[in-house]
Design an enzyme around this catalytic site. Structure first.
Site, PDB file in Angstrom:
ATOM      1  N   ASP A   1      -7.884  -2.270  14.049  1.00 39.37           N
ATOM      2  CA  ASP A   1      -9.136  -2.593  13.514  1.00 39.37           C
ATOM      3  C   ASP A   1      -9.343  -3.545  12.834  1.00 39.37           C
ATOM      4  O   ASP A   1     -10.261  -3.874  12.042  1.00 39.37           O
ATOM      5  CB  ASP A   1      -9.683  -1.238  12.959  1.00 39.37           C
ATOM      6  CG  ASP A   1      -8.807  -1.009  11.477  1.00 39.37           C
ATOM      7  OD1 ASP A   1      -7.994  -1.829  11.290  1.00 39.37           O
ATOM      8  OD2 ASP A   1      -9.289   0.053  10.807  1.00 39.37           O
TER       9      ASP A   1
ATOM     10  N   ASP B   1       0.858  -1.247  -0.172  1.00 37.61           N
ATOM     11  CA  ASP B   1       0.135   0.215  -0.097  1.00 37.61           C
ATOM     12  C   ASP B   1       0.767   1.214   0.174  1.00 37.61           C
ATOM     13  O   ASP B   1       2.159   1.138   0.208  1.00 37.61           O
ATOM     14  CB  ASP B   1      -1.110  -0.043   1.176  1.00 37.61           C
ATOM     15  CG  ASP B   1      -0.230  -0.562   2.484  1.00 37.61           C
ATOM     16  OD1 ASP B   1       0.944  -0.405   2.683  1.00 37.61           O
ATOM     17  OD2 ASP B   1      -0.982  -0.918   3.401  1.00 37.61           O
TER      18      ASP B   1
END
Ligand code: PGA
Length: 256
Positions: free
Chosen positions: A132, A63
């Protein structure tokens, strides 16, 4: 999933580094997927100290932030050069990172997927995990079949990454990330997590239901995943003793 719990971050890192070293020695032209953030730093230090031959290897990073200049100290481009690439003998043309400044991002993402395919697919993908449950920057509710694309970060990830940027507001909100479908096509996945702040995310990924609310849980569907943890990151696993017992009793030929 093979859950490998070691007493310290360094010991867990050493297992991961040996796994990558073994791959590079067995397959010098291996295609390795790389990650950024705090988690893989000790892995990259170990790999550098092993003096491996990367001259035929190819890498693809997971990413990158959108809109951050490539030279910005917090771009993943800068991170990878600073913490790994400049210390190893990899060829520049074999390094692939998403371009967060591409003018046509959807086209760039499609091309990135095609470059992975043209390289023969990813042999081993290194992963961290967000608090998360994200892998790459595939935030909760990401499609479990997603491909490389633009994503908007959750507020939690911006809070988590504020330490790199000085404030939450300074964290770019948009990123390019390999998709979950992309990650699931890697032949092997190697997930690392250290510290008690990752314990809940790891417990949900390993022992919870498979759900897009917790993207890392999809790894339960992958045939070859190793999860290298220190004791603290394993702290909320119900079956930690079982995982330790299995690792301690592996047949010699299966040892990493
Ligand atoms: P960290 O990030 O290694 O900086 O904790 C992990 C991730 O967000 O995937």
């Amino acid at each position: 999933m093979e859950i490998i719990i070691q007493p310290t971050q360094q010991a867990a890192t050493d297992v991961a580094a040996r796994l990558i070293a073994r791959l590079l020695i067995a397959k010098p032209h291996a295609v390795i997927g790389l990650a950024t953030g705090s988690t893989p730093l000790s892995l990259y230090q170990s790999l550098i100290s092993m003096n491996l031959d990367w001259s035929q290897a190819t890498t693809f990073n997971l990413d990158e932030y959108i809109g951050l200049p490539r030279e910005h100290p917090q771009s993943y481009h800068s991170f990878m050069w600073e913490n790994l690439f400049k210390h190893i003998n990899i060829r520049k043309e074999n390094i692939h990172l998403p371009d967060g400044n591409a003018t046509d991002i959807p086209q760039f993402c499609e091309d990135y997927e095609n470059h992975i395919l043209a390289a023969g697919g990813i042999d081993l993908q290194v992963l961290g995990i967000g608090t998360d449950g994200h892998i790459g920057f595939n935030e909760p509710t990401s499609s479990l079949a997603s491909r490389t694309r633009i994503k908007t970060l959750t507020k939690q990830t911006c809070i988590d990454n504020a330490r790199f940027f000085g404030s939450e507001e300074a964290v770019p909100k948009h990123v390019i990330t390999m998709g979950i479908g992309t990650i699931m096509e890697a032949r092997q996945n190697l997930l690392l997590a250290f510290g008690s702040h990752k314990a809940r995310a790891i417990a949900e990924a390993v022992e919870g239901p498979i759900t897009s609310i917790h993207p890392a849980s999809i790894l339960q569907m992958h045939p070859a995943v190793k999860v290298c943890l220190d004791d603290a990151a394993a702290g909320q696993l119900q079956r930690a003793d079982y995982f330790r017992w299995v690792y301690e009793n592996k047949p010699q030929w299966q040892m990493i």
